[in-house]
Design a protein around this motif. Sequence first.
Motif, PDB file in Angstrom:
ATOM      1  N   ILE A 150       0.854  -1.197   0.000  1.00  8.70           N
ATOM      2  CA  ILE A 150       0.000   0.000   0.000  1.00  8.70           C
ATOM      3  C   ILE A 150       0.891   1.248   0.000  1.00  8.70           C
ATOM      4  CG2 ILE A 150      -1.697   1.347   1.337  1.00  8.70           C
ATOM      5  CD1 ILE A 150      -2.888  -1.180   0.099  1.00  8.70           C
ATOM      6  N   LEU A 151       1.933   1.237   0.816  1.00  5.35           N
ATOM      7  CA  LEU A 151       2.850   2.387   0.867  1.00  5.35           C
ATOM      8  C   LEU A 151       3.507   2.616  -0.489  1.00  5.35           C
ATOM      9  CD1 LEU A 151       4.749   2.164   4.253  1.00  5.35           C
ATOM     10  CD2 LEU A 151       2.665   3.390   3.665  1.00  5.35           C
ATOM     11  N   GLU A 152       3.801   1.514  -1.189  1.00  6.14           N
ATOM     12  CA  GLU A 152       4.469   1.639  -2.484  1.00  6.14           C
ATOM     13  C   GLU A 152       3.504   2.095  -3.584  1.00  6.14           C
ATOM     14  OE1 GLU A 152       6.143  -2.279  -2.554  1.00  6.14           O
ATOM     15  OE2 GLU A 152       7.583  -1.730  -0.995  1.00  6.14           O
ATOM     16  N   GLY A 153       2.214   1.862  -3.377  1.00  6.59           N
ATOM     17  CA  GLY A 153       1.223   2.266  -4.371  1.00  6.59           C
ATOM     18  C   GLY A 153       0.943   3.765  -4.281  1.00  6.59           C
ATOM     19  N   SER A 154       0.081   4.258  -5.170  1.00  7.96           N
ATOM     20  CA  SER A 154      -0.226   5.688  -5.180  1.00  7.96           C
ATOM     21  C   SER A 154      -1.294   6.002  -4.136  1.00  7.96           C
ATOM     22  CB  SER A 154      -0.737   6.099  -6.553  1.00  7.96           C
ATOM     23  OG  SER A 154      -2.034   5.568  -6.748  1.00  7.96           O
ATOM     24  N   GLU A 155      -1.470   7.287  -3.859  1.00 11.06           N
ATOM     25  CA  GLU A 155      -2.491   7.698  -2.897  1.00 11.06           C
ATOM     26  C   GLU A 155      -3.889   7.403  -3.459  1.00 11.06           C
ATOM     27  OE1 GLU A 155      -1.671  11.290  -0.878  1.00 11.06           O
ATOM     28  OE2 GLU A 155      -3.701  11.462  -0.065  1.00 11.06           O
ATOM     29  N   GLU A 156      -4.047   7.535  -4.780  1.00 13.36           N
ATOM     30  CA  GLU A 156      -5.348   7.257  -5.407  1.00 13.36           C
ATOM     31  C   GLU A 156      -5.732   5.794  -5.198  1.00 13.36           C
ATOM     32  OE1 GLU A 156      -2.871   8.996  -7.155  1.00 13.36           O
ATOM     33  OE2 GLU A 156      -3.885  10.775  -6.403  1.00 13.36           O
ATOM     34  N   GLU A 157      -4.743   4.919  -5.306  1.00 18.33           N
ATOM     35  CA  GLU A 157      -5.013   3.491  -5.120  1.00 18.33           C
ATOM     36  C   GLU A 157      -5.474   3.208  -3.694  1.00 18.33           C
ATOM     37  OE1 GLU A 157      -2.008   1.442  -8.406  1.00 18.33           O
ATOM     38  OE2 GLU A 157      -1.206   2.128  -6.500  1.00 18.33           O
ATOM     39  N   ALA A 158      -4.805   3.832  -2.729  1.00 22.46           N
ATOM     40  CA  ALA A 158      -5.192   3.636  -1.320  1.00 22.46           C
ATOM     41  C   ALA A 158      -6.594   4.175  -1.089  1.00 22.46           C
ATOM     42  CB  ALA A 158      -4.187   4.317  -0.403  1.00 22.46           C
ATOM     43  N   GLN A 159      -6.906   5.316  -1.729  1.00 18.06           N
ATOM     44  CA  GLN A 159      -8.242   5.900  -1.579  1.00 18.06           C
ATOM     45  C   GLN A 159      -9.312   4.992  -2.173  1.00 18.06           C
ATOM     46  OE1 GLN A 159      -7.576   9.743  -3.206  1.00 18.06           O
ATOM     47  NE2 GLN A 159      -7.241  10.699  -1.209  1.00 18.06           N
TER      48      GLN A 159
END
Lengths: 199, 199
Positions: A33-42
């Motif tokens: 999750i940390l490695e992914g983008s903020e949009e992905e986490a959202q």
Amino acid sequence: MQGYILPLEKLIEQFERLPGIGHKTAVRLAFSILEGSEEEAQAFAQALLDAKQKIVRCKICQNISDAEICSVCSDPKRDRTMICVVEDSKAVMALERVKEYTGLYHVLHGALSPMDGIGPDQLTIRELIARLTDGEVREILLATNPNIEGETTAVYLSKLMKPLGVRVSRLAYGVPVGGDIDYADEVTLFRAIEGRRDL
Amino acid sequence: MQGYILPLEKLIEQFERLPGIGHKTAVRLAFSILEGSEEEAQAFAQALLDAKQKIVRCKICQNISDAEICSVCSDPKRDRTMICVVEDSKAVMALERVKEYTGLYHVLHGALSPMDGIGPDQLTIRELIARLTDGEVREILLATNPNIEGETTAVYLSKLMKPLGVRVSRLAYGVPVGGDIDYADEVTLFRAIEGRRDL
């Protein structure tokens, strides 16, 4: 650095709460999750919230649904004379994949288990009985799981519903298709012999 | 019912995006969310958002941190003459568990891999060089992973930093403690023999 930083620690904890996810896997997932983008986490966070907020129980069959009445219950092509009783929504999905069954469903949301304090009132049995009052339903197919709790539930429901004048059936037991007889356990083989059919 | 209802489908998709999570596991995890309370789903969603929003990179060592300067870099008890260079934050955590290392870290956030288009500019090498300008650092311990990319990165960094007058070291290779020599691969055994020490 004492262990992890707090926001990461919390995310790892959340992943660890999931069934079958141990600490190491939780750490790996949290880092992804940390490695992914903020949009992905959202998007992930939104999907979690939507799943809880938009998914309700169908008023008729008690299956999970995104509408008051689910797509099976509202489908005019389904056979309304038959109800298949299952323990959970996953069983409905498994049966829908078969595509042979055209009747309706009823999801109990569990099985009788006195040891765990689950009696008839904890299941959707009252709602099932209510569906039998208009006389349209002619057969109840019990498809609870083939284990002690599922069996107990099937026997209980059968005794409860037979006096109401409906046919009560149960899924057949036997060796799984494509399986190897060597690997079948004794109880399954015994049931397969008991339920043998003439060719 | 065509497949799953949409909010469930979306949640399953999100779980499937995680590394090492296949479709069946994703379905199981999504259902566990549906079976949990709304508060639990909200806590999970919040943890996802917080992890992305509250975790930043430490301005000095580039490790993940919940403050501008991480707890290692701001700890006055750490030895400021030594920097251990690692590929990612997970390596920092592994080394911190050892408790023997008291120096600082530098997180590269990857390793050189021309095949994947990762050159020196994609890593935090510029930030590492900048840390060597004040002459306080006397040793760089390269702890990149023992694979081709990690080796390439170590060799590259070593060539880059030796002219700057710092000692450049590398973690020792050898058989893992507690392991069985039978199970060690040939390359590891070769390195262990090559690096043998007098008793």
